[in-house]
Design a protein around this motif. Structure first.
Motif, mmCIF file in Angstrom:
data_model
loop_
_atom_site.group_PDB
_atom_site.id
_atom_site.type_symbol
_atom_site.label_atom_id
_atom_site.label_comp_id
_atom_site.label_asym_id
_atom_site.label_seq_id
_atom_site.Cartn_x
_atom_site.Cartn_y
_atom_site.Cartn_z
ATOM 1 N N LEU A 52 -49.861 -31.849 118.720
ATOM 2 C CA LEU A 52 -50.690 -31.677 117.539
ATOM 3 C C LEU A 52 -50.414 -32.836 116.594
ATOM 4 C CD1 LEU A 52 -52.694 -29.562 116.335
ATOM 5 C CD2 LEU A 52 -50.747 -28.679 115.015
ATOM 6 N N LEU A 53 -51.494 -33.450 116.060
ATOM 7 C CA LEU A 53 -51.369 -34.653 115.237
ATOM 8 C C LEU A 53 -52.043 -34.453 113.879
ATOM 9 C CD1 LEU A 53 -52.259 -36.446 118.387
ATOM 10 C CD2 LEU A 53 -50.524 -37.571 116.996
ATOM 11 N N PRO A 54 -51.488 -33.607 113.024
ATOM 12 C CA PRO A 54 -52.114 -33.372 111.721
ATOM 13 C C PRO A 54 -51.745 -34.440 110.698
ATOM 14 C CG PRO A 54 -50.146 -32.037 111.915
ATOM 15 C CD PRO A 54 -50.292 -32.781 113.230
ATOM 16 N N SER A 55 -52.564 -34.545 109.667
ATOM 17 C CA SER A 55 -52.167 -35.315 108.488
ATOM 18 C C SER A 55 -51.163 -34.481 107.694
ATOM 19 C CB SER A 55 -53.384 -35.621 107.621
ATOM 20 O OG SER A 55 -53.876 -34.420 107.034
ATOM 21 N N ARG A 56 -50.566 -35.099 106.687
ATOM 22 C CA ARG A 56 -49.637 -34.368 105.820
ATOM 23 C C ARG A 56 -50.329 -33.153 105.200
ATOM 24 N NH1 ARG A 56 -49.065 -38.157 102.270
ATOM 25 N NH2 ARG A 56 -50.866 -37.405 101.148
ATOM 26 N N ASP A 57 -51.537 -33.340 104.639
ATOM 27 C CA ASP A 57 -52.235 -32.240 103.982
ATOM 28 C C ASP A 57 -52.576 -31.135 104.973
ATOM 29 O OD1 ASP A 57 -52.069 -33.650 101.635
ATOM 30 O OD2 ASP A 57 -54.168 -34.323 101.651
ATOM 31 N N GLU A 58 -52.998 -31.521 106.184
ATOM 32 C CA GLU A 58 -53.340 -30.520 107.193
ATOM 33 C C GLU A 58 -52.119 -29.723 107.631
ATOM 34 O OE1 GLU A 58 -56.861 -33.480 108.768
ATOM 35 O OE2 GLU A 58 -55.030 -33.244 109.948
ATOM 36 N N ALA A 59 -50.984 -30.411 107.808
ATOM 37 C CA ALA A 59 -49.754 -29.727 108.222
ATOM 38 C C ALA A 59 -49.317 -28.721 107.158
ATOM 39 C CB ALA A 59 -48.652 -30.744 108.482
ATOM 40 N N CYS A 60 -49.381 -29.135 105.898
ATOM 41 C CA CYS A 60 -48.980 -28.232 104.813
ATOM 42 C C CYS A 60 -49.943 -27.051 104.704
ATOM 43 C CB CYS A 60 -48.904 -28.995 103.500
ATOM 44 S SG CYS A 60 -47.543 -30.210 103.458
ATOM 45 N N LEU A 61 -51.229 -27.303 104.877
ATOM 46 C CA LEU A 61 -52.214 -26.228 104.838
ATOM 47 C C LEU A 61 -51.980 -25.225 105.975
ATOM 48 C CD1 LEU A 61 -54.853 -24.938 103.808
ATOM 49 C CD2 LEU A 61 -56.102 -26.532 105.265
ATOM 50 N N LEU A 62 -51.687 -25.727 107.168
ATOM 51 C CA LEU A 62 -51.526 -24.863 108.336
ATOM 52 C C LEU A 62 -50.269 -23.996 108.257
ATOM 53 C CD1 LEU A 62 -52.615 -27.307 111.177
ATOM 54 C CD2 LEU A 62 -53.797 -25.213 110.484
ATOM 55 N N THR A 63 -49.315 -24.400 107.454
ATOM 56 C CA THR A 63 -48.055 -23.660 107.368
ATOM 57 C C THR A 63 -47.829 -22.975 106.032
ATOM 58 O OG1 THR A 63 -46.890 -25.656 106.636
ATOM 59 C CG2 THR A 63 -46.917 -25.203 109.011
ATOM 60 N N GLY A 64 -48.571 -23.391 105.001
ATOM 61 C CA GLY A 64 -48.332 -22.863 103.672
ATOM 62 C C GLY A 64 -47.087 -23.425 103.020
ATOM 63 N N LEU A 65 -46.548 -24.507 103.586
ATOM 64 C CA LEU A 65 -45.323 -25.117 103.061
ATOM 65 C C LEU A 65 -45.664 -26.410 102.322
ATOM 66 C CD1 LEU A 65 -43.016 -24.613 106.181
ATOM 67 C CD2 LEU A 65 -43.029 -23.277 104.066
ATOM 68 N N PRO A 66 -45.026 -26.684 101.190
ATOM 69 C CA PRO A 66 -45.369 -27.882 100.414
ATOM 70 C C PRO A 66 -44.751 -29.166 100.941
ATOM 71 C CG PRO A 66 -43.671 -26.626 99.281
ATOM 72 C CD PRO A 66 -44.076 -25.803 100.470
ATOM 73 N N ASP A 67 -43.689 -29.055 101.737
ATOM 74 C CA ASP A 67 -42.987 -30.239 102.231
ATOM 75 C C ASP A 67 -43.441 -30.569 103.650
ATOM 76 O OD1 ASP A 67 -40.593 -32.179 101.946
ATOM 77 O OD2 ASP A 67 -40.240 -31.167 103.863
ATOM 78 N N ALA A 68 -43.814 -31.836 103.892
ATOM 79 C CA ALA A 68 -44.352 -32.233 105.197
ATOM 80 C C ALA A 68 -43.344 -32.040 106.322
ATOM 81 C CB ALA A 68 -44.811 -33.690 105.152
ATOM 82 N N ALA A 69 -42.069 -32.328 106.055
ATOM 83 C CA ALA A 69 -41.052 -32.178 107.101
ATOM 84 C C ALA A 69 -40.874 -30.712 107.473
ATOM 85 C CB ALA A 69 -39.728 -32.780 106.638
ATOM 86 N N ASP A 70 -40.838 -29.833 106.474
ATOM 87 C CA ASP A 70 -40.734 -28.399 106.759
ATOM 88 C C ASP A 70 -41.954 -27.918 107.540
ATOM 89 O OD1 ASP A 70 -38.345 -28.339 105.375
ATOM 90 O OD2 ASP A 70 -39.238 -27.561 103.513
ATOM 91 N N ALA A 71 -43.131 -28.435 107.155
ATOM 92 C CA ALA A 71 -44.360 -28.049 107.849
ATOM 93 C C ALA A 71 -44.347 -28.519 109.297
ATOM 94 C CB ALA A 71 -45.566 -28.623 107.118
ATOM 95 N N ALA A 72 -43.898 -29.757 109.528
ATOM 96 C CA ALA A 72 -43.821 -30.287 110.889
ATOM 97 C C ALA A 72 -42.887 -29.436 111.748
ATOM 98 C CB ALA A 72 -43.342 -31.727 110.861
ATOM 99 N N ALA A 73 -41.727 -29.095 111.175
ATOM 100 C CA ALA A 73 -40.758 -28.279 111.916
ATOM 101 C C ALA A 73 -41.346 -26.919 112.278
ATOM 102 C CB ALA A 73 -39.488 -28.123 111.091
#
Length: 304
Positions: A196-217
């Motif tokens: 999966l190759l999301p942008s920062r905003d997409e990753a945060c949206l998909l997880t509800g997390l504000p931090d990109a690293a937390d969202a990626a994890a």
């Protein structure tokens, strides 16, 4: 270490015409705003395919749907990038068109007005298992998830890829459209995707997390490999619930950020096919993204 490519990349996604209007500062509502306007070939799927083919030595194929109005032009432009296009000509809908409003300030940020046209009318009847003959990787544009017919095609393509053991990647494509689709629905639709190759905003949206690293994890607990594209912040690579690499962005002076994420994705996938590890492939992606933002439009150099 890279090797001679063994198999092609098949991209399934959108092929559209981009009308890029580059202006400076706030748009003047109700009157004129001076701009430099160009019409260029685009579409997230098509751009990914072109960047994957760019100087990579990888065979790249593209399945997309266009209208009769611009089919021949798009086919020529894709072939000029080294892509083998298979364009379905829609009998009823025109080619998709995106108006890209690009602020020529320091960030070169852009806003899209999107008429998907024929691009999201791909349907299961356009798919064939034979499209995977000789294919090492299948990449799906996330825009395909935003209409019923193309969602059904995604399901058919995923089923075919699983049956053949072909790994599948997907780029979520649009935070705005993800809101309309719904996070839970999106995650169910991408079940079985390998990358999966999301942008920062997409990753945060998909997880509800504000931090990109937390969202990626968090996303990497659902998808085996997650690569979050952060623009000038570089990229994150995550596996099995943790971030395993942080790649810096390559230096660039932005002119137009249109297609930068597509450039990253295309270069990343081509590097994987050549045998690179995900971290090195992400570094290649960052280099391509930097090259892309210094150009107008979403295609590689030498394709003007």
């Amino acid at each position: 270490m890279t090797t001679v490519p063994d198999g092609a990349l098949l991209v399934v996604g959108d092929v559209v015409t981009d009308v890029i209007a580059r202006h400076r500062g706030t748009l003047a509502s109700g009157t004129d705003t001076a701009a430099v306007i160009r019409t260029v070939p685009g579409g997230a799927g098509a751009n990914v395919a072109c960047w994957a083919a760019y100087r990579s030595g990888v065979e790249v194929r593209l399945l997309g749907r266009v209208g009769a109005d611009a089919a021949a032009w798009h086919e020529r432009e894709l072939a000029a990038c080294g892509v083998r296009p298979r364009l379905v000509v829609d009998p009823d809908a025109p080619t998709g068109t995106v108006i890209c409003l690009v602020d020529t300030g320091a960030a070169a940020e852009r806003t899209f007005l999107t008429d998907s046209g024929a691009s999201l009318r791909l349907e299961p009847g356009d798919w064939s298992d034979a499209l995977l003959d000789g294919v090492a990787r299948l990449h799906l544009s996330g825009y395909l998830l935003f209409s019923g017919p193309s969602r059904a095609l995604v399901a058919a393509a995923l089923e075919s890829a699983r049956a053949r053991g072909v790994p599948v990647s997907l780029d979520p494509a649009s935070a705005g459209f993800l809101v309309e689709l719904g996070v839970d629905r999106f995650l169910s639709l991408v079940d079985g995707v390998d990358v999966l190759l999301p942008s920062r905003d997409e990753a945060c949206l998909l997880t509800g997390l504000p931090d990109a690293a937390d969202a990626a994890a968090k996303l990497s607990r659902h998808v085996p490999l997650v690569v979050v594209k952060r623009g000038a912040g570089g990229a994150l690579v995550a596996r099995a619930g943790s971030v395993c690499a942080r790649l810096p962005a390559a230096l660039a002076t932005p002119t137009d950020t249109t297609g930068a994420g597509d450039a990253f994705t295309g270069a990343f996938l081509a590097a994987l096919i050549r045998g690179a590890e995900p971290e090195e492939a992400a570094r290649e992606g960052c280099r391509a993204g930097a090259l892309a933002v210094e150009r107008v439009g979403g295609r590689p150099p030498g394709t003007d």
